[in-house]
Scaffold this motif. Structure first.
Motif, PDB file in Angstrom:
ATOM      1  N   ILE A 156       0.865  -1.175   0.000  1.00 15.43           N
ATOM      2  CA  ILE A 156       0.000   0.000   0.000  1.00 15.43           C
ATOM      3  C   ILE A 156       0.901   1.225   0.000  1.00 15.43           C
ATOM      4  O   ILE A 156       1.828   1.330   0.802  1.00 15.43           O
ATOM      5  N   GLY A 157       0.645   2.166  -0.909  1.00 14.65           N
ATOM      6  CA  GLY A 157       1.490   3.354  -1.009  1.00 14.65           C
ATOM      7  C   GLY A 157       2.795   3.019  -1.686  1.00 14.65           C
ATOM      8  O   GLY A 157       3.014   1.920  -2.175  1.00 14.65           O
ATOM      9  N   GLY A 158       3.708   3.979  -1.723  1.00 14.34           N
ATOM     10  CA  GLY A 158       4.996   3.729  -2.354  1.00 14.34           C
ATOM     11  C   GLY A 158       4.825   3.481  -3.839  1.00 14.34           C
ATOM     12  O   GLY A 158       3.828   3.838  -4.450  1.00 14.34           O
ATOM     13  N   GLY A 159       5.802   2.870  -4.444  1.00 17.28           N
ATOM     14  CA  GLY A 159       5.721   2.528  -5.853  1.00 17.28           C
ATOM     15  C   GLY A 159       5.534   3.732  -6.731  1.00 17.28           C
ATOM     16  O   GLY A 159       6.315   4.672  -6.690  1.00 17.28           O
ATOM     17  N   ASN A 160       4.475   3.736  -7.517  1.00 13.46           N
ATOM     18  CA  ASN A 160       4.229   4.812  -8.469  1.00 13.46           C
ATOM     19  C   ASN A 160       3.394   5.950  -7.885  1.00 13.46           C
ATOM     20  O   ASN A 160       2.974   6.825  -8.609  1.00 13.46           O
ATOM     21  N   PHE A 161       3.135   5.908  -6.607  1.00 10.32           N
ATOM     22  CA  PHE A 161       2.348   6.961  -5.987  1.00 10.32           C
ATOM     23  C   PHE A 161       3.176   8.242  -5.950  1.00 10.32           C
ATOM     24  O   PHE A 161       4.360   8.211  -5.654  1.00 10.32           O
ATOM     25  N   PRO A 162       2.570   9.383  -6.261  1.00  7.57           N
ATOM     26  CA  PRO A 162       3.352  10.624  -6.299  1.00  7.57           C
ATOM     27  C   PRO A 162       3.870  11.026  -4.919  1.00  7.57           C
ATOM     28  O   PRO A 162       3.200  10.837  -3.909  1.00  7.57           O
ATOM     29  N   LEU A 163       5.052  11.577  -4.903  1.00  4.09           N
ATOM     30  CA  LEU A 163       5.633  12.126  -3.681  1.00  4.09           C
ATOM     31  C   LEU A 163       5.382  13.630  -3.693  1.00  4.09           C
ATOM     32  O   LEU A 163       5.478  14.271  -4.734  1.00  4.09           O
ATOM     33  N   ILE A 164       5.070  14.159  -2.532  1.00  4.68           N
ATOM     34  CA  ILE A 164       4.745  15.579  -2.429  1.00  4.68           C
ATOM     35  C   ILE A 164       5.749  16.257  -1.505  1.00  4.68           C
ATOM     36  O   ILE A 164       6.000  15.779  -0.393  1.00  4.68           O
ATOM     37  N   ARG A 165       6.304  17.364  -1.973  1.00 11.52           N
ATOM     38  CA  ARG A 165       7.311  18.073  -1.192  1.00 11.52           C
ATOM     39  C   ARG A 165       6.661  18.825  -0.038  1.00 11.52           C
ATOM     40  O   ARG A 165       5.797  19.681  -0.229  1.00 11.52           O
ATOM     41  N   LYS A 166       7.094  18.509   1.176  1.00 11.78           N
ATOM     42  CA  LYS A 166       6.555  19.147   2.372  1.00 11.78           C
ATOM     43  C   LYS A 166       6.888  20.634   2.416  1.00 11.78           C
ATOM     44  O   LYS A 166       6.066  21.458   2.826  1.00 11.78           O
ATOM     45  N   ASP A 167       8.100  20.995   1.957  1.00  9.35           N
ATOM     46  CA  ASP A 167       8.477  22.409   1.983  1.00  9.35           C
ATOM     47  C   ASP A 167       7.565  23.242   1.089  1.00  9.35           C
ATOM     48  O   ASP A 167       7.251  24.392   1.410  1.00  9.35           O
ATOM     49  N   TRP A 168       7.070  22.674  -0.012  1.00  6.20           N
ATOM     50  CA  TRP A 168       6.136  23.394  -0.868  1.00  6.20           C
ATOM     51  C   TRP A 168       4.775  23.512  -0.183  1.00  6.20           C
ATOM     52  O   TRP A 168       4.121  24.553  -0.263  1.00  6.20           O
ATOM     53  N   LEU A 169       4.347  22.419   0.486  1.00  6.73           N
ATOM     54  CA  LEU A 169       3.084  22.492   1.235  1.00  6.73           C
ATOM     55  C   LEU A 169       3.172  23.591   2.289  1.00  6.73           C
ATOM     56  O   LEU A 169       2.248  24.414   2.422  1.00  6.73           O
ATOM     57  N   ASP A 170       4.275  23.598   3.042  1.00  5.02           N
ATOM     58  CA  ASP A 170       4.463  24.595   4.099  1.00  5.02           C
ATOM     59  C   ASP A 170       4.466  26.015   3.535  1.00  5.02           C
ATOM     60  O   ASP A 170       3.851  26.924   4.101  1.00  5.02           O
ATOM     61  N   ASP A 181      -9.356  14.419  -3.970  1.00  7.40           N
ATOM     62  CA  ASP A 181      -9.714  15.831  -4.142  1.00  7.40           C
ATOM     63  C   ASP A 181      -8.643  16.727  -3.524  1.00  7.40           C
ATOM     64  O   ASP A 181      -8.289  17.766  -4.097  1.00  7.40           O
ATOM     65  N   ASP A 182      -8.114  16.328  -2.363  1.00  6.09           N
ATOM     66  CA  ASP A 182      -7.034  17.097  -1.729  1.00  6.09           C
ATOM     67  C   ASP A 182      -5.800  17.139  -2.634  1.00  6.09           C
ATOM     68  O   ASP A 182      -5.158  18.180  -2.778  1.00  6.09           O
ATOM     69  N   ILE A 183      -5.468  15.993  -3.217  1.00  2.00           N
ATOM     70  CA  ILE A 183      -4.294  15.933  -4.097  1.00  2.00           C
ATOM     71  C   ILE A 183      -4.489  16.863  -5.288  1.00  2.00           C
ATOM     72  O   ILE A 183      -3.573  17.591  -5.676  1.00  2.00           O
ATOM     73  N   TYR A 184      -5.684  16.866  -5.847  1.00  2.00           N
ATOM     74  CA  TYR A 184      -5.972  17.760  -6.971  1.00  2.00           C
ATOM     75  C   TYR A 184      -5.753  19.216  -6.554  1.00  2.00           C
ATOM     76  O   TYR A 184      -5.114  19.989  -7.275  1.00  2.00           O
ATOM     77  N   GLN A 185      -6.282  19.587  -5.391  1.00  2.00           N
ATOM     78  CA  GLN A 185      -6.146  20.969  -4.927  1.00  2.00           C
ATOM     79  C   GLN A 185      -4.675  21.333  -4.680  1.00  2.00           C
ATOM     80  O   GLN A 185      -4.238  22.442  -4.996  1.00  2.00           O
ATOM     81  N   VAL A 186      -3.907  20.398  -4.118  1.00  2.00           N
ATOM     82  CA  VAL A 186      -2.484  20.640  -3.865  1.00  2.00           C
ATOM     83  C   VAL A 186      -1.750  20.843  -5.184  1.00  2.00           C
ATOM     84  O   VAL A 186      -0.972  21.786  -5.346  1.00  2.00           O
ATOM     85  N   PHE A 187      -1.980  19.951  -6.163  1.00  2.00           N
ATOM     86  CA  PHE A 187      -1.302  20.080  -7.445  1.00  2.00           C
ATOM     87  C   PHE A 187      -1.699  21.356  -8.160  1.00  2.00           C
ATOM     88  O   PHE A 187      -0.867  22.004  -8.819  1.00  2.00           O
ATOM     89  N   LYS A 188      -2.963  21.731  -8.033  1.00  2.00           N
ATOM     90  CA  LYS A 188      -3.424  22.986  -8.634  1.00  2.00           C
ATOM     91  C   LYS A 188      -2.708  24.159  -7.988  1.00  2.00           C
ATOM     92  O   LYS A 188      -2.235  25.071  -8.691  1.00  2.00           O
TER      93      LYS A 188
END
Length: 193
Positions: A156-170, A181-188
């Motif tokens: 579960i998780g890992g593999g081809n799942f996208p990694l998201i930079r925490k510093d960009w979130l912060d 839906d959250d992932i879509y909003q983050v990428f947007k």
């Protein structure tokens, strides 16, 4: 190649989806008489720019501790599947071979015909193998039998799942996404802000 890289790679090499040897009559008797290093031919997928050197200290130590001579044939990932198919069709199959797809029709046919050893009864003798998740064994078995050691990776998780930079979130004041839906909003937000 650095020793540390090879040290990390070799356990994977020896456990990652390797088909458990081929039934070769007479080989067991010859090995019982000879006390020298046992040659083991291995075909592995090469995902690095250069294969590890044959005189790598990690490989040498494994050979010393196991009284073996590892003859590793590194095949470029660009044509590994084709080389795998040709090797399997030729009948000249190495003792260990990485197989990316245990459900490849050719692999399944050869397993059912007895070309590979069923290692299922031996797994219980090796605590590290026995500790692998049961689903990994089940998902790579053919007719309930294991002919190779599953790759070690998260189910579960890992593999081809996208990694998201925490510093960009912060930087944008966003929380870790929990839904699609959250992932879509983050990428947007990453794109537009």
């Amino acid at each position: 190649m650095k020793t540390t890289t090879f040290a990390k790679l070799l356990p994977v090499l020896l456990t990652a989806g390797a088909i458990a040897g081929c039934a070769q009559p007479g080989k067991e008797e010859a090995a019982a008489k000879d006390t020298g290093p046992t040659p083991i031919n291995i075909m592995m997928e090469l995902t690095l720019t250069e294969p590890p050197a044959d005189d790598n200290p990690v490989k040498q130590e494994i050979e010393k501790r196991t009284n073996t001579k590892l003859n590793i044939s590194w095949v470029s990932s660009n044509n590994f599947v084709e080389k795998q198919n040709v090797t399997l069709a030729s009948g000249d199959i190495p003792e260990l071979m990485m197989v990316n797809d245990a459900y490849d029709p050719q692999v399944m046919m050869l397993a059912r015909q007895g070309a590979f050893w069923d290692i299922t009864p031996f797994v219980k003798d090796y605590p590290n193998l026995q500790a692998l998740q049961a689903d990994s064994w089940k998902n790579t078995s053919i007719d309930g039998k294991s002919y190779g050691v599953p790759r070690l990776r998260a189910l579960i998780g890992g593999g081809n799942f996208p990694l998201i930079r925490k510093d960009w979130l912060d930087q944008l004041g966003l929380k870790q996404p929990e839904t699609m839906d959250d992932i879509y909003q983050v990428f947007k937000a990453f794109t537009e802000q």
